[in-house]
Design a protein around this motif. Structure first.
Motif, PDB file in Angstrom:
ATOM      1  N   ARG A  75      12.031   2.751   2.771  1.00  0.00           N
ATOM      2  CA  ARG A  75      12.332   1.777   1.755  1.00  0.00           C
ATOM      3  C   ARG A  75      13.607   0.998   2.241  1.00  0.00           C
ATOM      4  O   ARG A  75      13.615  -0.409   2.036  1.00  0.00           O
ATOM      5  N   GLU A  76      14.703   1.503   2.720  1.00  0.00           N
ATOM      6  CA  GLU A  76      15.634   0.853   3.448  1.00  0.00           C
ATOM      7  C   GLU A  76      15.180  -0.125   4.425  1.00  0.00           C
ATOM      8  O   GLU A  76      15.663  -1.337   4.653  1.00  0.00           O
ATOM      9  N   LEU A  77      14.250   0.360   5.457  1.00  0.00           N
ATOM     10  CA  LEU A  77      13.876  -0.516   6.351  1.00  0.00           C
ATOM     11  C   LEU A  77      13.083  -1.722   6.124  1.00  0.00           C
ATOM     12  O   LEU A  77      13.404  -2.889   6.293  1.00  0.00           O
ATOM     13  N   VAL A  78      12.291  -1.477   4.960  1.00  0.00           N
ATOM     14  CA  VAL A  78      11.434  -2.758   4.289  1.00  0.00           C
ATOM     15  C   VAL A  78      12.548  -3.644   3.559  1.00  0.00           C
ATOM     16  O   VAL A  78      12.398  -4.966   3.840  1.00  0.00           O
ATOM     17  N   ALA A  79      13.442  -3.056   2.925  1.00  0.00           N
ATOM     18  CA  ALA A  79      14.327  -3.828   2.310  1.00  0.00           C
ATOM     19  C   ALA A  79      15.386  -5.032   3.382  1.00  0.00           C
ATOM     20  O   ALA A  79      15.266  -5.987   3.148  1.00  0.00           O
ATOM     21  N   THR A 137       0.871  -1.146  -0.043  1.00  0.00           N
ATOM     22  CA  THR A 137      -0.190  -0.005  -0.017  1.00  0.00           C
ATOM     23  C   THR A 137       0.887   1.359   0.007  1.00  0.00           C
ATOM     24  O   THR A 137       0.336   2.435  -0.129  1.00  0.00           O
ATOM     25  N   LEU A 138       2.200   1.097   0.047  1.00  0.00           N
ATOM     26  CA  LEU A 138       2.869   2.473   0.346  1.00  0.00           C
ATOM     27  C   LEU A 138       3.245   2.964  -1.091  1.00  0.00           C
ATOM     28  O   LEU A 138       3.429   2.368  -1.909  1.00  0.00           O
ATOM     29  N   ASP A 139       3.206   4.304  -0.929  1.00  0.00           N
ATOM     30  CA  ASP A 139       3.677   5.189  -2.299  1.00  0.00           C
ATOM     31  C   ASP A 139       5.072   5.622  -2.129  1.00  0.00           C
ATOM     32  O   ASP A 139       5.726   5.460  -1.188  1.00  0.00           O
ATOM     33  N   PRO A 140       5.385   6.104  -3.413  1.00  0.00           N
ATOM     34  CA  PRO A 140       6.813   6.477  -3.423  1.00  0.00           C
ATOM     35  C   PRO A 140       7.398   7.483  -2.174  1.00  0.00           C
ATOM     36  O   PRO A 140       8.380   7.493  -1.575  1.00  0.00           O
ATOM     37  N   GLY A 141       6.327   8.525  -2.002  1.00  0.00           N
ATOM     38  CA  GLY A 141       6.490   9.536  -0.805  1.00  0.00           C
ATOM     39  C   GLY A 141       6.654   8.864   0.506  1.00  0.00           C
ATOM     40  O   GLY A 141       7.392   9.189   1.148  1.00  0.00           O
ATOM     41  N   GLN A 142       5.936   7.681   0.888  1.00  0.00           N
ATOM     42  CA  GLN A 142       5.911   7.223   1.923  1.00  0.00           C
ATOM     43  C   GLN A 142       7.168   6.307   1.979  1.00  0.00           C
ATOM     44  O   GLN A 142       7.787   6.213   3.065  1.00  0.00           O
ATOM     45  N   ALA A 195       5.762   3.230  13.165  1.00  0.00           N
ATOM     46  CA  ALA A 195       6.263   4.537  13.622  1.00  0.00           C
ATOM     47  C   ALA A 195       6.680   5.403  12.595  1.00  0.00           C
ATOM     48  O   ALA A 195       6.492   6.969  12.772  1.00  0.00           O
ATOM     49  N   ALA A 196       7.295   4.962  11.563  1.00  0.00           N
ATOM     50  CA  ALA A 196       7.734   5.898  10.219  1.00  0.00           C
ATOM     51  C   ALA A 196       6.593   6.323   9.237  1.00  0.00           C
ATOM     52  O   ALA A 196       6.504   7.544   9.016  1.00  0.00           O
ATOM     53  N   VAL A 197       5.406   5.747   9.291  1.00  0.00           N
ATOM     54  CA  VAL A 197       4.433   5.751   8.307  1.00  0.00           C
ATOM     55  C   VAL A 197       2.858   6.049   9.101  1.00  0.00           C
ATOM     56  O   VAL A 197       2.414   5.221   9.623  1.00  0.00           O
ATOM     57  N   PRO A 198       2.527   7.273   9.510  1.00  0.00           N
ATOM     58  CA  PRO A 198       1.437   7.553   9.865  1.00  0.00           C
ATOM     59  C   PRO A 198       0.298   6.794   9.353  1.00  0.00           C
ATOM     60  O   PRO A 198       0.000   6.839   8.349  1.00  0.00           O
ATOM     61  N   GLY A 199      -0.597   6.177  10.157  1.00  0.00           N
ATOM     62  CA  GLY A 199      -1.602   5.521   9.957  1.00  0.00           C
ATOM     63  C   GLY A 199      -1.388   4.122   9.142  1.00  0.00           C
ATOM     64  O   GLY A 199      -2.504   3.505   8.668  1.00  0.00           O
ATOM     65  N   TRP A 229      18.209   5.589   8.116  1.00  0.00           N
ATOM     66  CA  TRP A 229      17.238   4.821   7.078  1.00  0.00           C
ATOM     67  C   TRP A 229      15.991   5.344   6.725  1.00  0.00           C
ATOM     68  O   TRP A 229      15.364   6.145   7.406  1.00  0.00           O
ATOM     69  N   THR A 230      15.762   4.967   5.336  1.00  0.00           N
ATOM     70  CA  THR A 230      14.349   5.453   4.796  1.00  0.00           C
ATOM     71  C   THR A 230      13.483   4.427   4.950  1.00  0.00           C
ATOM     72  O   THR A 230      13.791   3.323   5.374  1.00  0.00           O
TER      73      THR A 230
END
Length: 265
Positions: free
Chosen positions: A51-55, A33-38, A161-165, A48-49
């Protein structure tokens, strides 16, 4: 006469595997569900961003594949409860690997899908008693899979914590295993029986040197909820902040766990 040696906590391998895959599935569903901005948002993990956390979350599973490629140790010389403090030993290398993985895998869902496929295939092939050379010494594969719940639950919390909602859910079995392993790690780091640490509904441990409690209400009691405990153990929340914010109840002169936290480095 010395006190009897505590028996190590046991985990059901089938339930642990199901917990790991359920929590990983929760993360995968949220990542779609994450978009490039998220994905470009910062996290509380240094620079870390998301994207890096997910990787990096993918490596919670691919680590099993990597360790099974190593020669099997001759004997077990590690304990499951020793694993959490060993995590921080390679922090710089882990951060560098996360950045490389993020750059090399623009399709994060495909990256996570491949990690899940390799993990399940490896567990189908290898016996649970197969020893792996981990940072905490040689551990059986079945024990190492328990440590994957810590990686996944802690980083799920980082992601939330990084992505509200975003609100990635926590699988109850994964949350329980993570809580228990971190509680046992505290008991190893601060051995003793003067303080009772309660993390309902999943764990109760005795720790900290001093007069041993035998019956009635313990003189030193710490109580908190699982997520607060995991944040304390992982260094995401400071002990004094949790006490001040009433996230932790601590009573007794030996109820200050601040000197023993965090547990993950």
């Amino acid at each position: 006469m010395p006190p009897a040696k505590k028996r190590a906590r046991s985990y059901d391998p089938a339930k642990t595997r199901a917990a790991v895959l359920a929590q990983f599935g929760n993360v995968r569903a949220a990542v779609r569900t994450l978009d490039p901005g998220q994905l470009a948002l910062p996290t509380r993990l240094g620079d870390w961003t998301v994207r890096e956390l997910v990787a990096h979350i993918g490596t919670a599973l691919t680590a099993v594949d990597r360790l099974l490629e190593e020669p099997e140790p001759a004997r077990q010389d590690g304990r499951l409860a020793d694993f959490p403090p060993a995590v921080a030993a390679d922090a710089d290398a882990i951060a560098g690997a996360a950045r490389r993985l993020a750059a090399d895998h623009p399709d994060l869902d495909a990256h996570l899908a491949d990690a899940e496929r390799r993990f399940t295939a490896r567990l189908d092939e290898a016996p649970g008693g197969r020893l792996l050379p981990t940072g905490a010494g040689a551990l059986p594969l079945a024990d190492y899979v328990v440590t994957r719940t810590v990686e996944l639950v802690v980083h799920t919390d980082d992601l939330n914590a990084a992505v509200p909602g975003l609100d990635v859910p926590y699988d109850r079995r994964a949350l329980a295993a993570c809580t228990r392993l971190l509680a046992d790690a505290l008991a190893v780091k601060a051995p003793g029986g003067s303080t009772e640490v309660r993390i309902p509904p999943y764990a109760v441990v005795q720790c900290v040197e001093g007069p041993r409690h035998t019956r009635g209400t313990p003189p030193n009691v710490v109580e908190t909820d699982p997520l607060t405990w995991i944040r304390l153990a992982g260094g995401r929340t400071a002990w004094q902040d949790a006490v001040t914010d009433a996230k932790v109840s601590a009573s007794g002169e030996r109820a200050d766990l601040g000197p023993y936290l965090p547990l993950l480095g």
